[in-house]
Design an enzyme around this catalytic site. Structure first.
Site, PDB file in Angstrom:
ATOM      1  CB  SER A 104      -0.982  -0.116   1.172  1.00 19.35           C
ATOM      2  OG  SER A 104      -0.079  -0.171   2.597  1.00 19.35           O
ATOM      3  CG  ASP A 151      -1.121   5.263   8.091  1.00 25.69           C
ATOM      4  OD1 ASP A 151       0.036   4.892   8.205  1.00 25.69           O
ATOM      5  OD2 ASP A 151      -1.954   5.178   7.073  1.00 25.69           O
ATOM      6  CG  HIS A 170      -0.215   4.253   4.363  1.00 25.28           C
ATOM      7  ND1 HIS A 170      -0.580   3.391   5.437  1.00 25.28           N
ATOM      8  CD2 HIS A 170      -0.066   3.350   3.241  1.00 25.28           C
ATOM      9  CE1 HIS A 170      -0.622   2.157   4.966  1.00 25.28           C
ATOM     10  NE2 HIS A 170      -0.358   1.966   3.704  1.00 25.28           N
TER      11      HIS A 170
END
Ligand SMILES: *[C@@H]1O[C@H](CO)[C@@H](O)[C@H](O)[C@H]1NC(C)=O
Ligand SMILES: *[C@@H]1O[C@H](CO)[C@@H](O)[C@H](O)[C@H]1NC(C)=O
Ligand SMILES: *[C@@H]1O[C@H](CO)[C@@H](O)[C@H](O)[C@H]1NC(C)=O
Ligand SMILES: *[C@@H]1O[C@H](CO)[C@@H](O)[C@H](O)[C@H]1NC(C)=O
Length: 431
Positions: free
Chosen positions: A160, A403, A406
């Site tokens: 991702s 997170d 990312h």
């Protein structure tokens, strides 16, 4: 003008390093439970487990056995104009230049990376420019980029974070031409975009490990533990790279978990397994072999004649004060300085070295028309703990986890496409 930020907070790398001095198997149980949760609900997210380090000596042996001599061309370094320059060695300088796009001028920013929509208020993290020591990295120019890639096909192969990279490129290019969304699978793992005016196709090909993996079922449920076939390329991407002009290959985060490693169908060992009859080989071993298999596949792929393959090196996470599942945060609002970097002690840097060595390895025997390079972002991104969604910025999709893997859009990840543009120009110059 601001000078480099102070080193007030303990850097993430130190804590990362400290953790890596013991094997935290206690930590593995909640990790596996949480894996289940994440596998089901956020199966597209990637995360960390504690990092055992018992592998250090084995790793050193393996590294030595696998050492290869560097190649001359194609260059790992970049050129700006005709000036030779290592684009990836440098620092961030503060400059009031803002971002190329906003969440209204780019309509394809995924919710999970739309930090401003989710409440991020500090904007100064956008005002940093990467400055290579020996030259300047040219600013991104959408029309120039689109000119270089006219009629071409580009594939982002990886997890991702690889898709995050593509999403940044879409935003940057959409300032010149809005792409058409021409394919999306149900989980948004495989996605294809097309720029009709430039006949440019860009796609994300999702793969956890680059090689074939099977998740183990334990007592009827998925375990988060994988069997990796390190010598067999993952068909889910390898079958789709026909006619690909540019393949950007990355990965790393999924290797931070319990895995069993196979070659030629034989169990070689494992990672994080703590079983007396199975050899702990370390995730470095797994990562190295997976990259070797992937790059070899591209090199030997008859259907991808003139492919330029770029290894995008490891993108660091920045959990500070804990792991992803124990309250780790990434709430800084400015980069860390070059002086704070301790590359030799950093586990991320070690992974990056493995990836670069595997690039060099395949580069010694490059087949007809293929070209290899590295998009060596690790050093630059180690300095950007301020670029992640975290959860301060109201990012609710992680349900209580931060997170720090990312990257916000817009954000420092946009620089990856400035690197990419410079490399593509170099390769165009070499062909
Ligand atoms: C963009 O961000 C602002 C906050 O800066 C937010 O109010 C707005 O809803 C966001 N718009 C979109 C389309 O995401
Ligand atoms: C599987 O279930 C059995 C019986 O309920 C239990 O004893 C065992 O510990 C379970 N194994 C794992 C790996 O969870
Ligand atoms: C290792 O030992 C465990 C437990 O005794 C057993 O289940 C497993 O099959 C063994 N693995 C190998 C590769 O021998
Ligand atoms: C930022 O993160 C650090 C380290 O995890 C933590 O101690 C601190 O309280 C956080 N600050 C805010 C404002 O959340």
């Amino acid at each position: 003008m601001k000078s480099s930020p102070p080193s007030s907070q303990e850097s993430k790398f130190k804590s990362f390093k400290r953790e890596s001095h013991f094997i935290n198997f206690k930590g593995l149980a909640p990790f596996l439970l949480a894996s289940l949760f994440v596998t089901f609900i956020f199966s597209f997210f990637i995360f960390y487990s504690p990092i055992p380090s018992s592998v250090t000596t084995q790793r050193q042996q393996l590294n030595h056995a696998d050492k290869v001599t560097p190649i001359k061309t194609p260059p790992r370094i970049g050129f700006v104009g005709d000036k030779e320059c290592d684009l990836f060695k440098g620092h961030w300088v503060h400059e009031d230049r803002g971002s190329f796009y906003t969440n209204s001028s780019c309509t394809t920013i995924p919710e999970s990376k739309n930090c401003f929509k989710n409440g991020r208020e500090d904007v100064d993290f956008l005002n940093w420019r990467w400055k290579p020591d020996q030259c300047d990295l040219p600013r991104f120019e959408a029309n120039k980029f689109l000119k270089i890639v006219r009629g071409k096909k580009m594939a982002f192969i990886g997890d991702s974070v690889s898709r995050n990279h593509m999403e940044s490129l879409l935003c940057l290019l959409s300032q010149e031409e809005v792409p058409r969304d021409i394919y999306k699978d149900s989980e948004d793992r495989f996605r294809t975009w097309y720029f009709p005016s430039h006949d440019f196709t860009v796609m994300s090909l999702w793969t956890k490990f680059l090689v074939i993996s099977e998740e183990r079922e334990i007592n009827g449920s998925m375990s988060g533990v994988f069997d990796l076939h390190l010598d067999k390329v993952d068909n889910s991407w390898s079958q789709k790279i026909r006619d690909t002009d540019y393949a950007i290959v990355s990965n790393g985060h999924w290797f931070f978990r319990k895995n069993y490693l196979y070659e030629d169908g034989r169990l070689l060992g494992c990672v994080y397994c703590n079983e007396p009859n199975v050899t702990e080989l370390g995730l470095q071993f797994a990562l190295r072999r997976a990259f070797r298999t992937a790059l070899r596949h591209i090199n030997e792929c008859a259907d991808c004649k003139d492919t330029v393959a770029l290894v995008r090196t490891f993108s660091p996470a920045h959990f500070d004060g804990g792991n992803w599942d124990s309250g780790g945060q990434c709430n800084r609002t400015s980069p860390t300085s070059e002086g704070e970097l301790r590359l030799e002690e950093s586990f991320e840097w070690e992974l990056r070295i493995i990836q670069v060595e595997e690039y060099e390895n395949v580069g010694r025997e490059v087949r007809d028309g293929k070209r290899f390079g590295t998009l060596d972002v690790t050093r630059a991104m180690l300095m950007r703990p301020d670029g992640h969604p975290n959860s301060n910025w109201g990012n609710k999709w992680m349900r209580g986890f931060n997170d720090c893997v990312h990257w916000c859009l817009p954000g420092p990840i946009d620089s990856w496409n400035e690197f990419l543009m410079a490399l593509l120009e170099n390769f165009a110059g070499f062909s």
